[in-house]
Design a protein around this motif. Structure first.
Motif, PDB file in Angstrom:
ATOM      1  N   GLU A   6      29.709  73.232  26.926  1.00  0.00           N
ATOM      2  CA  GLU A   6      31.070  73.048  27.401  1.00  0.00           C
ATOM      3  C   GLU A   6      31.767  74.383  27.605  1.00  0.00           C
ATOM      4  O   GLU A   6      31.435  75.382  26.948  1.00  0.00           O
ATOM      5  CB  GLU A   6      31.900  72.219  26.411  1.00  0.00           C
ATOM      6  CG  GLU A   6      31.360  70.853  26.062  1.00  0.00           C
ATOM      7  CD  GLU A   6      30.534  70.849  24.801  1.00  0.00           C
ATOM      8  OE1 GLU A   6      30.465  69.791  24.128  1.00  0.00           O
ATOM      9  OE2 GLU A   6      29.968  71.908  24.460  1.00  0.00           O
ATOM     10  N   TRP A  36      33.149  62.441  27.460  1.00  0.00           N
ATOM     11  CA  TRP A  36      33.905  63.435  26.708  1.00  0.00           C
ATOM     12  C   TRP A  36      34.471  62.746  25.465  1.00  0.00           C
ATOM     13  O   TRP A  36      35.084  61.673  25.561  1.00  0.00           O
ATOM     14  CB  TRP A  36      35.037  64.006  27.529  1.00  0.00           C
ATOM     15  CG  TRP A  36      34.595  64.914  28.619  1.00  0.00           C
ATOM     16  CD1 TRP A  36      34.422  64.615  29.947  1.00  0.00           C
ATOM     17  CD2 TRP A  36      34.274  66.300  28.489  1.00  0.00           C
ATOM     18  NE1 TRP A  36      34.003  65.718  30.633  1.00  0.00           N
ATOM     19  CE2 TRP A  36      33.904  66.770  29.760  1.00  0.00           C
ATOM     20  CE3 TRP A  36      34.255  67.192  27.410  1.00  0.00           C
ATOM     21  CZ2 TRP A  36      33.514  68.097  29.994  1.00  0.00           C
ATOM     22  CZ3 TRP A  36      33.882  68.512  27.643  1.00  0.00           C
ATOM     23  CH2 TRP A  36      33.507  68.951  28.924  1.00  0.00           C
ATOM     24  N   CYS A  95      31.182  67.276  24.978  1.00  0.00           N
ATOM     25  CA  CYS A  95      30.446  66.587  26.027  1.00  0.00           C
ATOM     26  C   CYS A  95      29.253  65.893  25.386  1.00  0.00           C
ATOM     27  O   CYS A  95      28.627  66.449  24.464  1.00  0.00           O
ATOM     28  CB  CYS A  95      29.993  67.622  27.050  1.00  0.00           C
ATOM     29  SG  CYS A  95      28.953  67.006  28.375  1.00  0.00           S
TER      30      CYS A  95
END
Length: 120
Positions: A6, A36, A95
């Motif tokens: 990320e 997410w 993520c």
């Protein structure tokens, strides 16, 4: 094994915007759901937004109309555009990828996280 990285977190004022990105080291098309999550200090990790391979999307109620998730399997990336940020959005954002269902995905891999801090 595919790794997720990320980027894009930071410090922003209330009402501001940030765009988070997640880059995969391999193909993302094999993952039914990419998502997410976020975790604020002292709170449980929560699903923020999720995207399936054929385009359906899910958002938790608190971010609907403010956040937009985008998935590009050709580029092996996942993004989260966050607008109208509020202090309650402050958290570590992660993520993740894995099988569905989209409302309750089962992450098999996680990124290391990126910090989002919204000042009042």
């Amino acid at each position: 094994q595919v790794q997720l990285v990320e980027s894009g977190g930071g410090l922003v004022q209330t009402g501001g915007s940030l765009r988070l990105s997640c880059a995969a080291s391999g193909s993302t098309s094999s993952f039914d759901v990419m998502a997410w999550y976020r975790q604020a200090p002292g709170k449980e990790r929560e699903l923020v937004a999720a995207s399936r391979t054929w385009g359906s999307r899910y958002y938790t109620d608190s971010v609907k109309g403010r956040f937009t998730i985008s998935r590009d399997d050709a580029k092996n990336t996942l993004s989260l555009q966050m607008n109208s940020l509020a202090p309650e959005d402050t958290a570590m954002y992660y993520c993740a990828a894995g099988p569905g269902p989209i409302q309750t995905p089962i992450p098999r891999i996680w990124g290391q996280g990126t910090q989002v801090t919204v000042s009042s």
